[in-house]
Design an enzyme around this catalytic site. Structure first.
Site, PDB file in Angstrom:
ATOM      1  CB  CYS A 299      -0.900   0.047   1.248  1.00  0.00           C
ATOM      2  SG  CYS A 299      -1.959  -1.382   1.494  1.00  0.00           S
TER       3      CYS A 299
ATOM      4  NE  ARG B 100      -3.747  -9.870  -3.510  1.00  0.00           N
ATOM      5  CZ  ARG B 100      -3.595 -10.709  -2.511  1.00  0.00           C
ATOM      6  NH1 ARG B 100      -2.476 -11.421  -2.427  1.00  0.00           N
ATOM      7  NH2 ARG B 100      -4.530 -10.860  -1.588  1.00  0.00           N
TER       8      ARG B 100
ATOM      9  CG  ASP C 170      14.578  37.372 -14.141  1.00  0.00           C
ATOM     10  OD1 ASP C 170      14.392  37.138 -15.342  1.00  0.00           O
ATOM     11  OD2 ASP C 170      13.670  37.781 -13.375  1.00  0.00           O
TER      12      ASP C 170
END
Length: 490
Positions: free
Chosen positions: A34, A63, A439
């Site tokens: 999970c 799984r 910048d």
């Protein structure tokens, strides 16, 4: 993270979604794995095992949980912000390199032997490149099974499986259901809106502040390649097996993604590039916590936490656009780029909107006539030299590029200075610590906030924001009134 058992147990007990994708919890009594935020009652600590990847959990025989769907978690932020070979390998695997070129192709891209790559991935992730690619194929198969009505044989090959048998076996092993059973249990499943169209949900770690993220992409959109339409950012994508268009719409719990692909084999690559472009695998809690340690930055973070770095879906494309945008306005840069697109881009059909072209490849731009460019001579030289370096492979700006090497190669090109290098590092290479001290918008924000304004003084001051200076840039830009800082009208 997965080695700190106590911290992992606490995260599972508190169902802390911030750790989704950081590690996976396997339960030995049920045989499932999970995400930490799974809504079921947490198991006893002695029954928990922790894995660094879904592939490692699958390889150990577990799984996927049918409730929390751990294979659909946000990706680990490690693979985006780190610059080492494991992170580069993970970015390339997500971009489909193993499926297209095999493990030898992955190793060649990284400059290592296949044995070295397998050893490093196994040591850190508990799974080798083939197992990691298999986990990605399983996730792609689930998406196609649940969101389309394609025949299962088409799903198998679109997801990258070499045979129907391998497809059936993998789906049963990973999801404990047959492909048909997985489709039948999907509540409200519907066929796609049109050929190759898919509607997906892209998860992220909260918080996510969308205004600057989507605002930047929309404000700088190149006509024909990108647009803002009906509350979504849309663009064309050049993909390994064809092309596609994507519409991305920010919602409170996820980003809605509608993809139209000419070849469904490109689905995992398209999803990976969209996640990369929107920086959805970032860890905003950790980033903002670091920035808040600076008293100047803390109010900016508190006002709008969860800012992301707007990236590019294609590194070479952004580099070309960065050079075009040198010392001109956003509007002028869009106009110049649109002319290149019309002249050299591949045309596409877009019945849903105004997308007309794919952005031209470096190879397509390699033969352009410099005299046809409405630029100063120096910028013509910069652009043609850049394009040549990209076209012949001397400069790699792909997702698996070595950032330090790319910076060094860029610095060797005429007319490529700190602003261009750091812009490319931030938005094309995904460097979380890129900082554009030169910048104009950054310097204005620094002045208003009482920070040093000159690049020489601001750069050492920015050390307090490391290693997240690209995110600090987003907060600094947001102090201005530019259109990049707000969502366009729907």
């Amino acid at each position: 993270m997965h080695h700190d058992r106590e911290q992992c147990v606490r995260a599972v007990r508190s169902k802390d979604a911030r750790f989704d994708g950081w590690f996976f919890t396997a339960v030995i009594t049920t045989g499932i794995y999970c995400r930490p935020s799974c809504p079921v009652v947490p198991p006893k600590p002695e029954n928990m095992r922790f894995y660094p990847s879904a592939a490692a959990a699958q390889q150990a025989g577990f799984r996927a949980c049918k409730r929390c769907r751990p294979d659909a978690s946000p990706g680990s932020p490690e693979w985006n912000h780190r610059a080492d070979v494991v992170a580069r390998a993970m970015r390339l695997i997500a971009d489909g390199v193993v499926d297209r070129d095999g493990v030898p192709g992955l190793a060649a891209r990284l400059g290592y032997s296949t044995r070295q790559i397998e050893r490093q991935l196994l040591a850190e992730l508990g799974a080798g490149p083939l197992a990691l690619a298999r986990a990605q194929r399983a996730q792609t198969a689930r998406l196609l099974i649940e969101t389309t009505r394609l025949p299962m044989s088409d799903v198998a090959f679109a997801a990258g499986f070499a045979s129907i048998r391998a497809f059936n076996t993998t789906v049963r092993e990973v999801f404990a259901l047959t492909p048909t059973g997985l489709r039948e249990r999907t509540a409200g499943g519907r066929p796609p809106a049109g050929p190759g169209a898919l509607s997906l949900r892209l998860p992220f770690r909260s918080p996510l502040f969308p205004d600057n993220l989507f605002g930047h992409l929309a404000a700088t959109a190149v006509p024909g390649v990108e647009e803002w339409r009906d509350g979504a950012y849309r663009r064309t994508l050049r993909l390994p097996s064809g092309h596609g268009t994507v519409a991305l719409r920010p919602l409170p719990e996820h980003v809605a993604c509608t993809l139209t692909l000419t070849d469904l084999r490109d689905l995992p690559i398209a999803v990976s590039r969209c996640r990369w472009m929107l920086d959805l695998d970032a860890d905003p809690v950790a980033i903002d916590a670091q920035l808040r340690t600076d008293p100047v930055m803390a109010p900016l973070v508190d006002k709008a936490p969860g800012r992301r770095v707007p990236r590019s879906a294609d590194g070479p494309e952004f580099a070309v656009r960065a050079v075009i945008g040198q010392q001109v306005s956003t509007a002028a840069a869009r106009t110049h780029a649109a002319r290149l697109v019309t002249a050299h881009g591949d045309p596409v059909d877009d019945p849903a909107g105004g997308l007309t072209h794919l952005f031209p490849t470096p190879a397509a731009l390699a033969g352009l006539d410099p005299e046809a460019l409405a630029f100063p001579q120096t910028r013509r030289t910069t652009l043609t030299t850049l394009v040549a370096a990209l076209a012949d492979g001397a400069l790699d700006l792909g997702v698996g590029a070595d950032r330090a090497e790319a910076r060094a190669r860029l610095a060797e090109l005429p007319g490529v200075g700190p602003w261009t290098i750091e812009s490319i590092a931030m938005r094309a290479l995904g460097d979380p610590d890129a900082f554009i001290a030169t910048d104009l918008g950054i310097r204005r924000a620094a002045r208003e906030l009482g920070l040093p304004e000159t690049p020489a003084a601001l750069t050492p001051r920015s050390a307090a924001w490391r290693p997240w200076r690209a995110y600090a840039t987003q907060y600094l830009w947001a102090t201005g009134a530019h259109a990049i800082n707000r969502l366009p009208a729907a």
